[in-house]
Design an enzyme around this catalytic site. Structure first.
Site, PDB file in Angstrom:
ATOM      1  N   GLU A 103       1.942  -4.714  -1.899  1.00  0.00           N
ATOM      2  CA  GLU A 103       2.703  -5.951  -2.053  1.00  0.00           C
ATOM      3  C   GLU A 103       2.231  -6.887  -0.939  1.00  0.00           C
ATOM      4  O   GLU A 103       2.194  -6.482   0.217  1.00  0.00           O
ATOM      5  CB  GLU A 103       4.189  -5.683  -1.863  1.00  0.00           C
TER       6      GLU A 103
ATOM      7  N   LYS B 170       8.022  -3.801   8.679  1.00  0.00           N
ATOM      8  CA  LYS B 170       7.732  -5.189   8.975  1.00  0.00           C
ATOM      9  C   LYS B 170       8.853  -5.801   9.822  1.00  0.00           C
ATOM     10  O   LYS B 170       8.619  -6.505  10.792  1.00  0.00           O
ATOM     11  CB  LYS B 170       7.630  -5.916   7.640  1.00  0.00           C
TER      12      LYS B 170
ATOM     13  N   ARG C 179       2.922  10.835   1.955  1.00  0.00           N
ATOM     14  CA  ARG C 179       2.860   9.638   2.752  1.00  0.00           C
ATOM     15  C   ARG C 179       2.499  10.025   4.183  1.00  0.00           C
ATOM     16  O   ARG C 179       2.894  11.083   4.661  1.00  0.00           O
ATOM     17  CB  ARG C 179       4.251   9.036   2.700  1.00  0.00           C
TER      18      ARG C 179
END
Ligand SMILES: *[C@@H]1O[C@H](CO)[C@@H](O)[C@H](O)[C@H]1NC(C)=O
Ligand SMILES: *[C@@H]1O[C@H](CO)[C@@H](O)[C@H](O)[C@H]1NC(C)=O
Ligand SMILES: *[C@@H]1O[C@H](CO)[C@@H](O)[C@H](O)[C@H]1NC(C)=O
Ligand SMILES: *[C@@H]1O[C@H](CO)[C@@H](O)[C@H](O)[C@H]1NC(C)=O
Ligand SMILES: *[C@@H]1O[C@H](CO)[C@@H](O)[C@H](O)[C@H]1NC(C)=O
Ligand SMILES: *[C@@H]1O[C@H](CO)[C@@H](O)[C@H](O)[C@H]1NC(C)=O
Length: 760
Positions: free
Chosen positions: A256, A481, A471
């Site tokens: 994204e 973020k 992951r």
């Protein structure tokens, strides 16, 4: 006999045999039992209706080895349509083909002869695995155990019994270094563990990992994967798909565009691009730009830059938003089929573990169609309606949202749309549109796999296969973020690329070579396990690369002056030294030796503890490269008792005059500012409530950045281009900072030389 036509045996909890078949025949032959177990654990859902036939063939001893069972399963998957021809199946499995011990003996003999030189050289370290495979190529139905023992016997005949050297442990050099400190998370669901990976040995590079350790399906053989859903049209769609892709692997990296890439993305990049590259396929960079509020131009650029920095070139750059029109048309089709509906539940109502079912689920199709039009035409308010798909996700979540209203202009489509598709809706459809062969994603998305297949099949379009991998999380850092933004706002770090962070730009800035990051990802493998890796494992990968690429220099970070009272030359002497001592042919540079040199403060001790091997009042030490040993004569100090000068005598190094240690030094130095970094957080999991009760901001290591002024050899100045990397002997790896000016060098430490190197 039960309904499955099989003898009794409790095979496994998920088995296909009904309980009614138990206890009819009592005990069964253990060989047959083992084979049935093999059958039950290998059979895939899409061919499970053949279980009775297969078990019968096992019971009749027609499928009498695991190879034959595997071949039978393979055959059924290949011929999933129509009725099974038992005759053809048996032929495919070599039923009745007998391989005699003599045949095996003969083939093994031929192969051992062929590899004789290698075998004699490696003796018992010779890897006989490939021999087994070669035998099997010729004698397809030979029994594995028989082949193995025949090979062992013939090797013994050739080599004789094992000698002592055969039994000695493998030399250190061969062992894999820097075993990463991987902590498996507590729960690893065996049954859903999808990616078969040989865990016996790690891969060093991504290419090695992808070529030898990862076994995904072949393009076009989607139906062979566990859980893949087959519809009457699947085979036609796959045929079409193969025509378009030419049978090549096609993957995609779909970030994204709303944040900066971090070390976890490096794994995604490596797996997607790496898998394609290793199989002569292509990988797309797809911006998954379906959330207009969060997207900014700079993220698009930064993502691409990082992909390229890691050494990959997207075959094509695509945007989910390019498909908005198609996605919209498909949404209408879903509504028309009664598979989607417009819902007015508020987002709060849909949250949580057990939200109430939507009261609008069964509203008439025509009503949903009209309302969806209204949504699209801006007649409804944000939050007033969503489009939902009629399906239940693995974890029990009902009817995921496909579209929501957002009055926000989109980076690429402007004001054209005020409804935007969700991840659940967009992702698989874009994969399908792009004819992706392997949709590789992290384990969290495993629970979305059924919705992925459901949606493609509901629309009767090509359905890629989703594979999940673990992951990658690194300890002593945060990557979200929002949290990084907070660290920047509060002044704990300078920017998104502060070298103490684990964003990819930060790692680049700190001097981590892309190759090292990729190797690190390879070492982590692809397994489904969640891991939190210690950054030390990443640093070890960095050292391995820089050890080969960063030339050596001498620098002193905490200098003490040393005066040689009986210096032998007239004036400074130039010494030519290799950039890489073990590979002198790779280049050389000059250093200067003189009557005044500087050594590291910590290399001298007036009152040394036992075991200190460097300079003391009664212990000499050698100066690297200079060929001399220095012996202390006296110490000069200032008023506060600090050492200002060490007066020493020099002697040539000789066989009779060998010091316990050699230290680095600098003469005729240039000043250099050197920035030293340490982990930003004190705890491995700064976001963990138990480890750090007061939140990650309370866990900052105040010593995470230090700046010292040291001395480097003047010769370095000539080559000190920004981002050049050096190994300062005995200290660590450093890169030249762009702040460097004539007369003032600036370095940043990339990593220390060893994991536990003394702090400077
Ligand atoms: C994907 O395949 C379809 C046919 O199955 C084809 O029409 C379409 O152009 C392909 N798209 C891409 C991007 O390869
Ligand atoms: C660095 O490379 C040399 C060979 O060039 C090798 O002998 C040495 O062990 C390596 N050091 C580390 C820390 O890997
Ligand atoms: C310096 O002094 C040492 C010790 O007295 C002596 O062994 C050495 O030869 C001298 N070297 C020179 C170059 O004078
Ligand atoms: C060197 O001096 C220290 C004390 O300064 C003493 O403990 C040690 O035994 C001495 N070593 C030798 C080899 O003379
Ligand atoms: C002496 O050394 C101490 C500790 O390294 C330092 O803080 C101090 O400033 C030094 N004094 C002088 C006069 O340089
Ligand atoms: C060194 O660190 C500083 C921030 O402390 C950064 O601005 C600079 O780019 C870094 N340089 C290198 C070559 O890593």
């Amino acid at each position: 006999m039960g309904e499955c036509g099989l003898v009794s045996i409790a095979i496994c909890s998920c088995c296909f045999f009904s309980s009614t078949c138990a206890n009819k025949y009592g005990v069964i032959n253990p060989d047959v039992g083992t084979l049935l177990y093999h059958l039950a654990s290998k059979i895939k859902l899409q061919i499970s209706h053949n279980i009775a036939l297969l078990s019968k063939l096992v019971a009749e001893r027609k499928l009498d080895t695991t190879q034959r069972i595997d071949a039978a399963l393979e055959y059924l998957l290949q011929n999933i349509e129509g009725t099974v021809s038992v005759e053809k199946l048996e032929k495919h499995c070599g039923v009745g083909v007998v391989v005699t011990p003599e045949e095996i003996e003969r083939e093994v003999e031929i192969l051992i002869k062929k590899h004789k030189d290698e075998i004699l050289e490696k003796r018992y370290r010779f890897n006989s695995g490939p021999l087994m495979q070669e035998v099997r190529k010729i004698l397809q139905w030979a029994d594995g155990k028989a082949v193995k023992s025949e090979i062992e016997i013939q090797l013994l005949v050739l080599l004789g019994p094992k000698s002592e050297t055969d039994l000695a442990p493998v030399s250190k050099q061969k062992q894999v270094k820097a075993k990463p400190a991987v902590k498996k998370s507590d729960k690893m669901d065996e049954k859903t563990e999808k990616i078969e990976e040989e865990k016996s040995s790690e891969a060093r590079t991504i290419s090695e990992l992808m070529k030898t350790k990862v076994h995904f399906h072949k393009p076009g053989e989607n139906y062979k994967t566990e859980g893949y859903v087959i519809t009457p049209n699947t085979h036609n769609l796959l045929k079409e798909h193969l025509k378009v892709t030419g049978g090549k692997v096609r993957t995609r990296f779909p970030p994204e565009p709303n944040g900066i890439l971090h070390i976890g993305h490096a794994k995604a990049i490596n797996i997607n691009f790496g898998y394609a590259e290793a199989h002569d396929g292509v990988c797309y960079l797809r911006y998954d730009d379906t959330n207009p509020e969060k997207e900014e131009e700079k993220f698009f650029i930064a993502i691409r830059e990082m992909v390229e920095w890691l050494g990959y070139k997207p075959a094509k750059i695509t945007y989910s938003s390019d498909n908005f029109q198609q996605l919209y048309e498909w949404a209408i089709k879903l509504i028309e089929k009664g598979l989607a509906y417009v819902c007015h539940q508020k987002s709060e109502e849909m949250k949580g573990f057990n939200p109430p079912p939507s009261p609008w689920r069964e509203r008439p199709i025509s009503e949903s169609l009209q309302l969806f039009q209204d949504m699209k035409n801006g007649k409804l308010e944000e939050g007033e309606a969503t489009l939902r798909m009629k399906l239940t996700l693995e974890e029990g979540k009902q009817d995921p949202v496909a579209y929501r209203i957002k009055y926000f202009p989109h980076h690429r489509t402007g004001d054209q749309w005020c409804i935007y598709p969700t991840y659940d809706y967009t992702h698989c459809l874009c994969d399908s549109l792009e004819n992706i062969t392997h949709s590789l994603c992290t384990k969290e998305f495993q629970s979305r796999r059924s919705s992925y297949y459901w949606l493609c099949n509901a629309l009767d379009i090509y359905c890629p296969v989703q594979w999940e991998y673990g992951r990658l999380n690194v300890g002593y850092t945060v990557v979200s973020k929002r949290k990084i933004a907070k660290l920047i706002d509060e002044g704990f770090v300078n920017d998104w690329d502060d070298p103490r962070l684990f964003t990819l730009t930060a790692l680049r800035r700190r001097g981590f070579p892309a190759e090292a990051i990729n190797n690190f990802c390879a070492q982590m493998g692809v397994t489904g396990a969640q891991v939190v890796v210690d950054p030390a494992a990443l640093e070890a990968a960095v050292r391995d690369v820089l050890n080969i690429t960063a030339p050596r220099m001498m620098a002193v970070l905490n200098p003490v002056r040393v005066t040689i009272s009986n210096y032998s030359d007239e004036g400074p002497r130039t010494i030519n030294v290799p950039d890489f001592p073990s590979e002198p042919e790779k280049g050389r540079h000059d250093i200067i030796f003189d009557d005044t040199v500087y050594i590291e403060e910590s290399d001298f001790k007036e009152n040394a503890e036992k075991g200190f091997r460097r300079l003391t009042p009664n212990q000499s030490v050698g100066l690297k490269h200079a060929g001399v040993v220095i012996t202390l004569q006296s110490v000069e100090k200032d008023a506060s008792g600090n050492i200002t000068n060490l007066i020493v005598k020099q002697q040539a190094v000789s066989d009779t005059n060998k010091p316990k240690a050699f230290i680095h030094w600098v003469a005729k130095p240039s000043l250099a500012s050197v920035r030293l970094y340490e982990p930003l957080f004190r705890h491995k999991n700064p976001e963990d409530q138990n480890e750090v009760p007061n939140g990650y901001l309370s866990d900052i290591n105040s010593q995470s950045k230090k700046e010292v002024v040291g001395y480097v050899d003047a010769g370095i100045l000539d080559n000190a281009k920004p981002f050049t990397q050096y190994q300062f002997e005995r200290i660590g790896f450093f890169s030249v900072d762009p702040d460097t000016k004539p007369g003032k060098l600036v370095f940043n430490r990339t990593v220390t030389l060893k994991e536990d190197s003394a702090k400077v």
